[in-house]
Design an enzyme around this catalytic site. Structure first.
Site, mmCIF file in Angstrom:
data_model
loop_
_atom_site.group_PDB
_atom_site.id
_atom_site.type_symbol
_atom_site.label_atom_id
_atom_site.label_comp_id
_atom_site.label_asym_id
_atom_site.label_seq_id
_atom_site.Cartn_x
_atom_site.Cartn_y
_atom_site.Cartn_z
ATOM 1 C CG ASP A 292 -1.175 -2.596 10.230
ATOM 2 O OD1 ASP A 292 -1.931 -1.610 10.141
ATOM 3 O OD2 ASP A 292 0.072 -2.521 10.116
ATOM 4 C CG HIS B 46 -5.176 1.386 11.672
ATOM 5 N ND1 HIS B 46 -4.559 2.619 11.552
ATOM 6 C CD2 HIS B 46 -4.433 0.525 10.923
ATOM 7 C CE1 HIS B 46 -3.500 2.515 10.776
ATOM 8 N NE2 HIS B 46 -3.396 1.255 10.377
ATOM 9 C CG HIS C 287 -0.250 1.898 13.732
ATOM 10 N ND1 HIS C 287 -0.694 0.595 13.935
ATOM 11 C CD2 HIS C 287 -0.213 2.062 12.383
ATOM 12 C CE1 HIS C 287 -0.896 0.014 12.760
ATOM 13 N NE2 HIS C 287 -0.626 0.886 11.806
ATOM 14 C CE LYS D 164 -3.603 2.423 2.640
ATOM 15 N NZ LYS D 164 -4.120 2.693 4.010
#
Length: 334
Positions: free
Chosen positions: A222, A220, A276, A201
């Site tokens: 991962d 969020h 993070h 990404k």
């Protein structure tokens, strides 16, 4: 087009104003919630140290206590990283109509392609970021329709980066396995072995007139097993520690490693998926290149059988990775 791109909004926004959809609540606004002047002390690990047991211990300890660490002397040459970054940056500098050739198909289920919004957000708030997703490994999983043809060296730079990335992936999984008392190959096998996908990404965060009010990417964890991230030199990554937000220091040529949800699940909670977020700046563009190491959507992931017993029952459900991602992106309880 799915919606107006943030890059276009940034170039047409008046000074000191941003659209309401990008203004975060006071509980999220970085000007209010960031602790300044304190180095969080995220571990930095030199993985070229000849003492492998020491490296394994440091990686396992960082994964337990932080869920995040940085590695240096990792074997990927600086020029390979620079070339990889250069072609990604050049893509976002193309004319808008050329970037749109790689847009995610409307209504498509795949995450791959050029886009702006990724997941449902509370109250419809938006992150100050555009992105490009595409898989870079293994070859059968690659869909080249989402790899830009411009700049011309895009494919070569990505393939060269992947060639070196394999060594980093192998070293991380080996250390993480041994840190749990498993055989060195067991965690890698549990997330798919040779079928483990590398999903790239590229996050593009244009300058923002009100960086005190907006976020690039909301807080969020991962979804994947492990994330390997290359940032540019513009500060922006923050990690949460005891409910407060701290900046993660930029180190040239370091790789930032995040423990993801699947690794927390596999370890039955011994390793922590890091919470993070990303902030933005007023006059500089921040770009980051995370690679998410993902199981196949049909692969069921749960606590490793060797890590559960009567005294340590499973803390997580075993679930197909594709179902896990669907629930998380759509805010459905797992």
């Amino acid at each position: 087009m799915e919606s107006e791109r943030v890059q276009n909004i940034a170039s047409s926004t008046f000074e000191d104003t941003i659209p309401e959809a990008f203004i975060r609540s006071e509980q999220e606004q970085p000007a209010i919630t960031t602790v300044h002047g304190i180095d969080l002390g995220v571990p930095v690990i030199d993985v070229s140290d000849p003492d492998e047991e020491k490296i394994n211990r440091l990686i396992a300890d960082a994964s337990r206590e932080w869920g995040m660490f940085q590695i240096v002397n990792h074997g990927i040459p600086s020029e390979v990283i620079s070339k990889f970054q250069g072609v990604g940056r050049a893509f976002f500098e193309l004319p808008q109509e050329e970037k749109e050739l790689y847009a995610k198909p409307p209504g498509g289920k795949s995450i791959e392609g050029y886009g702006t919004f990724l997941q449902k957000e509370i109250e419809g708030k938006k992150g100050w970021v555009d992105h490009l997703f595409h898989r870079i490994w293994p070859p059968p999983a690659i869909n080249y329709q989402f790899w830009p043809k411009n700049p011309p060296l895009y494919r070569e730079a990505n393939e060269e980066y992947v060639k070196y990335l394999h060594g980093v992936v192998d070293k991380l999984f080996k250390s993480l396995s041994l840190g749990l008392g498993l055989e060195e190959h067991e965690l890698r096998e549990a997330v798919g072995g040779d079928e483990l996908a590398y999903l790239l990404k590229i996050n593009y965060y244009p300058p923002c007139p009100r960086p005190d009010l907006a976020l690039g990417v909301v807080a969020h964890t991962d979804m994947c097993s492990v994330t390997i991230l290359v940032p540019n030199d513009v500060q922006g990554l923050q990690a949460c520690r005891d409910g407060d937000w701290y900046c993660v220091r930029y180190i040239p040529d370091a790789l930032v490693i995040h423990i993801g949800d699947q690794m927390e699940i596999l370890s039955n909670g011994k390793y922590k998926s890091v919470f993070h977020r990303t902030t933005v700046t007023k006059d500089k563009t921040r770009i980051s290149w995370p690679v998410f190491l993902e199981p196949s959507p049909d692969l069921a992931v749960g606590p490793h059988p060797k890590l559960v017993n009567e005294k340590n029952p499973p803390k997580y459900k075993t679930k197909k990775y594709g179902d896990y991602c669907y629930c998380k992106l759509n805010k459905i309880p797992q």
